[in-house]
Design a protein around this motif. Structure first.
Motif, PDB file in Angstrom:
ATOM      1  N   VAL A  72       0.834  -1.206   0.000  1.00 14.71           N
ATOM      2  CA  VAL A  72       0.000   0.000   0.000  1.00 14.71           C
ATOM      3  C   VAL A  72       0.865   1.252   0.000  1.00 14.71           C
ATOM      4  O   VAL A  72       0.626   2.194  -0.770  1.00 14.71           O
ATOM      5  CB  VAL A  72      -0.956  -0.008   1.209  1.00 14.71           C
ATOM      6  CG1 VAL A  72      -1.720   1.313   1.295  1.00 14.71           C
ATOM      7  CG2 VAL A  72      -1.937  -1.171   1.101  1.00 14.71           C
ATOM      8  N   ARG A  73       1.875   1.277   0.847  1.00  6.12           N
ATOM      9  CA  ARG A  73       2.762   2.448   0.888  1.00  6.12           C
ATOM     10  C   ARG A  73       3.468   2.646  -0.450  1.00  6.12           C
ATOM     11  O   ARG A  73       3.628   3.778  -0.916  1.00  6.12           O
ATOM     12  CB  ARG A  73       3.801   2.286   2.001  1.00  6.12           C
ATOM     13  CG  ARG A  73       3.226   2.350   3.414  1.00  6.12           C
ATOM     14  CD  ARG A  73       4.343   2.395   4.438  1.00  6.12           C
ATOM     15  NE  ARG A  73       5.102   3.630   4.320  1.00  6.12           N
ATOM     16  CZ  ARG A  73       6.341   3.785   4.775  1.00  6.12           C
ATOM     17  NH1 ARG A  73       6.969   2.783   5.348  1.00  6.12           N
ATOM     18  NH2 ARG A  73       6.954   4.942   4.643  1.00  6.12           N
TER      19      ARG A  73
ATOM     20  N   TRP B 147       2.590   1.491  -3.657  1.00  5.41           N
ATOM     21  CA  TRP B 147       1.756   1.832  -4.808  1.00  5.41           C
ATOM     22  C   TRP B 147       0.945   3.104  -4.588  1.00  5.41           C
ATOM     23  O   TRP B 147       0.851   3.943  -5.504  1.00  5.41           O
ATOM     24  CB  TRP B 147       0.816   0.671  -5.144  1.00  5.41           C
ATOM     25  CG  TRP B 147       1.512  -0.525  -5.702  1.00  5.41           C
ATOM     26  CD1 TRP B 147       1.621  -1.760  -5.135  1.00  5.41           C
ATOM     27  CD2 TRP B 147       2.219  -0.609  -6.948  1.00  5.41           C
ATOM     28  NE1 TRP B 147       2.347  -2.608  -5.937  1.00  5.41           N
ATOM     29  CE2 TRP B 147       2.725  -1.929  -7.064  1.00  5.41           C
ATOM     30  CE3 TRP B 147       2.478   0.297  -7.973  1.00  5.41           C
ATOM     31  CZ2 TRP B 147       3.464  -2.357  -8.159  1.00  5.41           C
ATOM     32  CZ3 TRP B 147       3.216  -0.132  -9.070  1.00  5.41           C
ATOM     33  CH2 TRP B 147       3.697  -1.439  -9.158  1.00  5.41           C
ATOM     34  N   VAL B 148       0.370   3.268  -3.398  1.00  7.33           N
ATOM     35  CA  VAL B 148      -0.480   4.436  -3.153  1.00  7.33           C
ATOM     36  C   VAL B 148       0.363   5.668  -2.834  1.00  7.33           C
ATOM     37  O   VAL B 148       0.219   6.724  -3.465  1.00  7.33           O
ATOM     38  CB  VAL B 148      -1.484   4.153  -2.016  1.00  7.33           C
ATOM     39  CG1 VAL B 148      -2.324   5.399  -1.728  1.00  7.33           C
ATOM     40  CG2 VAL B 148      -2.393   2.988  -2.391  1.00  7.33           C
TER      41      VAL B 148
ATOM     42  N   LEU C 172       1.291   6.324  -6.835  1.00  9.40           N
ATOM     43  CA  LEU C 172       0.091   7.090  -7.198  1.00  9.40           C
ATOM     44  C   LEU C 172       0.223   8.562  -6.817  1.00  9.40           C
ATOM     45  O   LEU C 172       0.167   9.453  -7.680  1.00  9.40           O
ATOM     46  CB  LEU C 172      -1.140   6.469  -6.533  1.00  9.40           C
ATOM     47  CG  LEU C 172      -2.475   7.182  -6.791  1.00  9.40           C
ATOM     48  CD1 LEU C 172      -2.786   7.208  -8.281  1.00  9.40           C
ATOM     49  CD2 LEU C 172      -3.613   6.510  -6.022  1.00  9.40           C
TER      50      LEU C 172
END
Length: 515
Positions: free
Chosen positions: A461-462, A464-465, A469
């Motif tokens: 999550v860290r 990719w987001v 992103l």
């Protein structure tokens, strides 16, 4: 002469007498180990097999810990033993990352690195190491591999012995007879199922192991051997090293980017402000490095007695040279000496680039952290430095202090800076997406496991987001947007995203068990 061990695992009963004797003989602190026993189990009840392995320093013929130590505190003696000089160690922990066998630790009482030294004080008196003396089954056999008549040489000739991680190319001198492969290859066992006689370990390494166990189960792959006893391991480098990478990227990129805009887009010649900001971030970088040492009062040993094989020592001199060039640029801007010509400007760009990317060669010496050894890392660090420098330049140029830093936005060449930031984001995105193809040669399988922790595991999550992103894709959209202030928002997101990417890289690189 090359002293080493043959460990006969067909005789080992997992009694830990060697561990206790080593601790007593060498006053090893509670929680640290120079030799330890690992348990693994395979099969299901009632067909279960438990295996043991005695793990320790391998007294390598090509010891990476000696190469990476910046102050020559580690040395390989004439008898083949690698030993730490406590009078020189600065507690930088680089040797611990260089060792593929997890064989070094920091003594929290002294702040110094320690390891198995073959009980050198006993060997000097003609005695065997304490672990070999107390072993009740004589499973630990010490000897000289260069002496053809020694027992270890005879065993090397007579039996098919195994070694730990030959792919690391350290030429280890501890060999195993009749060892279960899962006991010496950490990629073939998993500790997520819990331990015997002790609480399950917690932290990033256990999170990584739990993910890998679930990942194998979901993909239908057979379960690995279960690690049911092992010694605890700590995360050695954290936010300070992330900060070192981050602030070094800004320091190495800001003034060189301003110079390139001056040459290519007609922006004003960078002056005192840009150099002062770069120097400030460089000093923060230096302070983070010093305060991460366990013996920071010994920092000057890196400059006074450097190990020129170590990129930590070479990098320290690169930072010093870049620092002096920045000071000279500031002095010229303030005093009006008219020295800011192509020679000094070119030197600043070159030294900035080397300051940015030398960490790739330093991490390449960390053979215990395969994710950090990725190929083309130097190129990625250069791109990250250009990204960080351009983003910082954009923020400072339009800040209340902008007039003192870069003059007006027109003088800076706002459109050229935006295009430069856009190019950096694009290159950074491409290199980030290609990371799974950058495995160091010979370590592909281990690298793939570490890279998957980033892209699919605990840091997904860290990564990719936060990193991709919001830290890369969103700035690209903003930089092509005509909205006022979009460049400054993009610059802020770029810096936040870069911190996340670098922090994930540092932490995930330490998450795989290496022993």
């Amino acid at each position: 002469m090359q002293l080493g061990f043959v460990i006969d695992q067909s005789r080992c009963i997992g009694c830990h007498a060697c561990t206790v004797a080593c601790k007593s003989e060498n006053q090893v602190p509670l929680g640290d180990f120079r030799t330890w026993v690992k348990y693994t189990e395979e099969g299901e009840f009632p067909e279960v097999r438990r295996s043991f392995s005695v793990l320790r320093c391998n007294q390598c013929s090509e010891p990476p810990c000696v190469t990476i130590c910046p102050v020559t505190a580690l040395d390989k003696h004439a008898n083949g033993i690698v030993e730490v000089d406590p009078a020189l160690c600065i507690g930088c922990k680089s040797c611990m990352h260089a060792c593929p066998y997890d064989a070094l630790y920091i003594n929290q009482n002294t702040g110094l690195a320690e390891k198995c030294h073959f009980c050198a004080h006993r060997v000097a008196r003609g005695l065997a190491p304490a672990c070999a003396v107390v072993c009740p089954t004589e499973a630990i056999i010490p000897g000289d591999f260069d002496q053809a008549t020694s027992r270890v040489s005879q065993m090397a000739r007579d039996f098919d012995l195994s070694a730990r991680k030959p792919e690391a190319k350290t030429q280890p001198n501890v060999f195993y007879k009749d060892v279960t492969t899962a006991n010496i290859d950490p990629g073939l066992s998993n500790k997520a199922g819990g331990f015997l006689w002790s609480n399950a370990q917690t932290g990033p390494q256990m999170a990584a192991q739990t993910f890998e166990a679930r990942d194998r189960e979901m993909s239908g792959e057979p379960a690995l051997a279960r690690t049911t006893y092992d010694v605890p391991r700590k995360e050695l480098w954290g936010s300070k090293i992330t900060g070192y990478l981050f602030f070094k990227s800004i320091a190495a990129g800001l003034l060189p980017v301003a110079l390139m805009l001056h040459w290519t887009a007609g922006a004003s010649l960078p002056g005192l402000g840009e150099a002062a900001v770069s120097l400030g971030f460089l000093l923060v970088t230096l302070l983070l490095l010093v305060f991460d040492l366990k013996r920071p009062e010994r920092f000057l040993l890196i400059l006074l007695r450097p190990n020129w094989d170590s990129w930590l020592a070479r990098g320290s001199y690169l930072i010093l040279a870049y620092n002096l060039a920045l000071v000279l640029w500031m002095a010229d801007a303030f005093m009006g000496w008219d020295l800011r010509g192509h020679v000094l400007a070119g030197s600043l760009v070159g030294l900035g680039g080397l300051t940015a990317c030398y960490t790739a060669w330093l991490f390449g010496q960390a053979r215990g952290r395969v994710l950090w050894m990725k190929r083309h890392f130097a190129l990625h660090l250069l791109v990250q430095s250009a990204l960080a420098g351009s983003a910082a330049l954009a923020l400072f140029a339009w800040s209340p202090w902008g007039a003192g830093l870069a003059g007006s936005s027109e003088a800076l060449g706002a459109s050229a800076l935006g295009e430069f930031m856009l190019a950096c984001c694009g290159l950074h995105l491409i290199l980030t997406l290609l990371e799974d193809r950058c495995a160091p040669r010979g370590r592909e399988k281990e690298y793939a496991r570490a890279a998957r922790l980033v892209t699919h595991g605990p840091w997904m999550v860290r990564h990719w987001v936060g990193g991709v992103l919001f830290g890369t894709l969103a700035p690209i959209v903003l930089l092509v947007s005509p909205v006022d202030g979009a460049m400054q928002i993009a610059a802020l997101l770029m810096l936040v995203g870069l911190w996340i990417i670098e922090d994930v890289f540092i932490r995930a690189g330490q998450a795989l068990p290496i022993s």
